[in-house]
Design a protein around this motif. Sequence first.
Motif, PDB file in Angstrom:
ATOM      1  N   LEU A 198       4.830  57.257  67.310  1.00 16.71           N
ATOM      2  CA  LEU A 198       3.588  57.587  67.392  1.00 16.71           C
ATOM      3  C   LEU A 198       3.125  57.270  69.321  1.00 16.71           C
ATOM      4  CD1 LEU A 198       2.600  57.878  65.467  1.00 16.71           C
ATOM      5  CD2 LEU A 198       0.339  57.062  66.597  1.00 16.71           C
ATOM      6  N   ARG A 199       3.482  58.644  70.109  1.00 19.19           N
ATOM      7  CA  ARG A 199       3.832  58.259  71.821  1.00 19.19           C
ATOM      8  C   ARG A 199       2.506  58.420  72.202  1.00 19.19           C
ATOM      9  NH1 ARG A 199       8.126  60.255  75.240  1.00 19.19           N
ATOM     10  NH2 ARG A 199       6.528  61.171  75.903  1.00 19.19           N
ATOM     11  N   LYS A 200       1.455  58.492  71.428  1.00 19.15           N
ATOM     12  CA  LYS A 200      -0.090  58.674  72.247  1.00 19.15           C
ATOM     13  C   LYS A 200      -0.805  59.264  70.772  1.00 19.15           C
ATOM     14  CE  LYS A 200       0.753  60.785  76.242  1.00 19.15           C
ATOM     15  NZ  LYS A 200       0.915  61.695  78.145  1.00 19.15           N
ATOM     16  N   GLY A 201      -2.096  58.319  71.224  1.00 15.82           N
ATOM     17  CA  GLY A 201      -3.397  58.948  69.917  1.00 15.82           C
ATOM     18  C   GLY A 201      -3.102  57.356  68.936  1.00 15.82           C
ATOM     19  N   VAL A 202      -3.933  58.042  67.765  1.00 18.39           N
ATOM     20  CA  VAL A 202      -3.979  56.986  66.817  1.00 18.39           C
ATOM     21  C   VAL A 202      -4.091  58.250  65.538  1.00 18.39           C
ATOM     22  CG1 VAL A 202      -5.404  55.725  65.282  1.00 18.39           C
ATOM     23  CG2 VAL A 202      -5.312  55.197  67.971  1.00 18.39           C
ATOM     24  N   ALA A 203      -3.107  57.456  64.302  1.00 17.55           N
ATOM     25  CA  ALA A 203      -3.134  58.267  63.234  1.00 17.55           C
ATOM     26  C   ALA A 203      -3.349  58.169  61.811  1.00 17.55           C
ATOM     27  CB  ALA A 203      -2.069  59.694  63.590  1.00 17.55           C
ATOM     28  N   GLU A 204      -3.733  58.780  60.899  1.00 21.60           N
ATOM     29  CA  GLU A 204      -3.366  57.573  59.398  1.00 21.60           C
ATOM     30  C   GLU A 204      -2.569  58.549  59.182  1.00 21.60           C
ATOM     31  OE1 GLU A 204      -6.248  56.857  56.205  1.00 21.60           O
ATOM     32  OE2 GLU A 204      -6.435  58.644  56.557  1.00 21.60           O
ATOM     33  N   PHE A 205      -1.500  57.931  58.656  1.00 26.19           N
ATOM     34  CA  PHE A 205      -0.255  58.694  57.633  1.00 26.19           C
ATOM     35  C   PHE A 205      -0.330  58.308  56.047  1.00 26.19           C
ATOM     36  CE2 PHE A 205       1.290  57.436  62.172  1.00 26.19           C
ATOM     37  CZ  PHE A 205       2.286  59.171  62.434  1.00 26.19           C
ATOM     38  N   ILE A 206       0.228  59.033  55.270  1.00 22.76           N
ATOM     39  CA  ILE A 206      -0.044  59.172  54.155  1.00 22.76           C
ATOM     40  C   ILE A 206       1.254  58.904  53.427  1.00 22.76           C
ATOM     41  CG2 ILE A 206      -1.081  59.776  51.406  1.00 22.76           C
ATOM     42  CD1 ILE A 206      -3.202  60.340  54.884  1.00 22.76           C
ATOM     43  N   VAL A 207       1.325  58.353  52.980  1.00 19.63           N
ATOM     44  CA  VAL A 207       3.141  58.823  53.034  1.00 19.63           C
ATOM     45  C   VAL A 207       3.369  58.032  51.553  1.00 19.63           C
ATOM     46  CG1 VAL A 207       5.670  57.631  53.248  1.00 19.63           C
ATOM     47  CG2 VAL A 207       3.843  57.542  54.847  1.00 19.63           C
ATOM     48  N   GLY A 208       3.039  58.880  50.593  1.00 20.92           N
ATOM     49  CA  GLY A 208       3.279  58.484  49.203  1.00 20.92           C
ATOM     50  C   GLY A 208       1.752  57.915  49.310  1.00 20.92           C
ATOM     51  N   ASP A 209       1.553  56.419  48.155  1.00 21.81           N
ATOM     52  CA  ASP A 209       0.110  56.366  47.452  1.00 21.81           C
ATOM     53  C   ASP A 209      -0.993  54.982  48.864  1.00 21.81           C
ATOM     54  OD1 ASP A 209      -0.164  57.697  45.575  1.00 21.81           O
ATOM     55  OD2 ASP A 209       0.497  56.449  43.959  1.00 21.81           O
ATOM     56  N   GLU A 210       0.506  56.028  49.896  1.00 24.48           N
ATOM     57  CA  GLU A 210      -0.657  54.018  50.837  1.00 24.48           C
ATOM     58  C   GLU A 210      -0.432  54.838  52.528  1.00 24.48           C
ATOM     59  OE1 GLU A 210       1.962  50.593  53.515  1.00 24.48           O
ATOM     60  OE2 GLU A 210       3.683  52.026  52.188  1.00 24.48           O
ATOM     61  N   ARG A 211      -1.185  54.279  52.562  1.00 29.85           N
ATOM     62  CA  ARG A 211      -2.057  54.358  53.350  1.00 29.85           C
ATOM     63  C   ARG A 211      -2.253  53.919  54.692  1.00 29.85           C
ATOM     64  NH1 ARG A 211      -6.355  58.892  53.704  1.00 29.85           N
ATOM     65  NH2 ARG A 211      -6.545  59.791  50.908  1.00 29.85           N
ATOM     66  N   ILE A 212      -1.385  54.294  55.914  1.00 35.06           N
ATOM     67  CA  ILE A 212      -0.702  53.626  57.201  1.00 35.06           C
ATOM     68  C   ILE A 212      -1.792  54.037  58.506  1.00 35.06           C
ATOM     69  CG2 ILE A 212       0.734  52.699  58.586  1.00 35.06           C
ATOM     70  CD1 ILE A 212       2.753  53.775  55.827  1.00 35.06           C
ATOM     71  N   THR A 213      -2.250  53.013  59.202  1.00 31.90           N
ATOM     72  CA  THR A 213      -2.494  53.600  60.342  1.00 31.90           C
ATOM     73  C   THR A 213      -1.783  53.293  61.544  1.00 31.90           C
ATOM     74  OG1 THR A 213      -4.936  53.438  59.808  1.00 31.90           O
ATOM     75  CG2 THR A 213      -4.244  52.683  62.370  1.00 31.90           C
ATOM     76  N   TYR A 266      -0.183  63.192  58.022  1.00 32.54           N
ATOM     77  CA  TYR A 266      -0.564  62.759  58.619  1.00 32.54           C
ATOM     78  C   TYR A 266      -2.100  63.278  59.867  1.00 32.54           C
ATOM     79  CZ  TYR A 266       2.081  65.774  62.686  1.00 32.54           C
ATOM     80  OH  TYR A 266       2.234  66.548  62.802  1.00 32.54           O
ATOM     81  N   LEU A 267      -3.018  62.904  59.745  1.00 36.14           N
ATOM     82  CA  LEU A 267      -3.991  62.873  60.099  1.00 36.14           C
ATOM     83  C   LEU A 267      -4.422  62.575  61.662  1.00 36.14           C
ATOM     84  CD1 LEU A 267      -5.541  62.763  56.994  1.00 36.14           C
ATOM     85  CD2 LEU A 267      -5.093  65.248  58.053  1.00 36.14           C
ATOM     86  N   ASN A 268      -4.809  63.595  62.832  1.00 34.40           N
ATOM     87  CA  ASN A 268      -5.165  62.245  63.804  1.00 34.40           C
ATOM     88  C   ASN A 268      -6.269  62.252  63.732  1.00 34.40           C
ATOM     89  OD1 ASN A 268      -5.943  62.047  66.410  1.00 34.40           O
ATOM     90  ND2 ASN A 268      -5.784  64.028  67.490  1.00 34.40           N
ATOM     91  N   ILE A 269      -6.832  60.557  64.164  1.00 36.04           N
ATOM     92  CA  ILE A 269      -8.893  60.579  63.550  1.00 36.04           C
ATOM     93  C   ILE A 269      -9.019  59.787  64.306  1.00 36.04           C
ATOM     94  CG2 ILE A 269      -7.379  59.371  61.099  1.00 36.04           C
ATOM     95  CD1 ILE A 269      -7.360  56.615  62.851  1.00 36.04           C
ATOM     96  N   VAL A 270      -8.904  60.240  65.739  1.00 36.67           N
ATOM     97  CA  VAL A 270      -9.774  59.724  67.344  1.00 36.67           C
ATOM     98  C   VAL A 270      -9.922  61.490  67.822  1.00 36.67           C
ATOM     99  CG1 VAL A 270      -9.232  57.500  67.280  1.00 36.67           C
ATOM    100  CG2 VAL A 270      -7.634  59.470  67.719  1.00 36.67           C
ATOM    101  N   ASP A 271     -10.575  61.551  68.796  1.00 33.34           N
ATOM    102  CA  ASP A 271     -11.293  62.495  69.357  1.00 33.34           C
ATOM    103  C   ASP A 271     -10.160  62.218  70.652  1.00 33.34           C
ATOM    104  OD1 ASP A 271     -12.756  65.195  70.021  1.00 33.34           O
ATOM    105  OD2 ASP A 271     -13.835  64.225  70.628  1.00 33.34           O
ATOM    106  N   ALA A 272      -8.490  61.844  70.619  1.00 29.01           N
ATOM    107  CA  ALA A 272      -8.127  62.347  71.566  1.00 29.01           C
ATOM    108  C   ALA A 272      -6.392  62.876  71.184  1.00 29.01           C
ATOM    109  CB  ALA A 272      -7.576  61.370  71.460  1.00 29.01           C
TER     110      ALA A 272
END
Length: 58
Positions: free
Chosen positions: A2-17, A34-40
């Motif tokens: 990640l270069r900029k921002g915040v994302a939630e990654f779903i890898v298999g059954d694991e969620r990682i911010t 992955y999902l962008n979870i902020v308004d940026a």
Amino acid sequence: MLRKGVAEFIVGDERITGHAGDIIIAPANVPHRYLNIVDAPLEMICIHPEDTISQQPA
């Protein structure tokens, strides 16, 4: 990576911010997304060691 921002990654059954500067690794043949979870903007560098990528709608 990640270069900029915040994302939630779903890898298999694991969620990682992930935050700017983090590196998230998904093992081969494990479904992930992955999902962008902020308004940026989200900016990432993705490295795929295989010559093909299989994508499916979320």
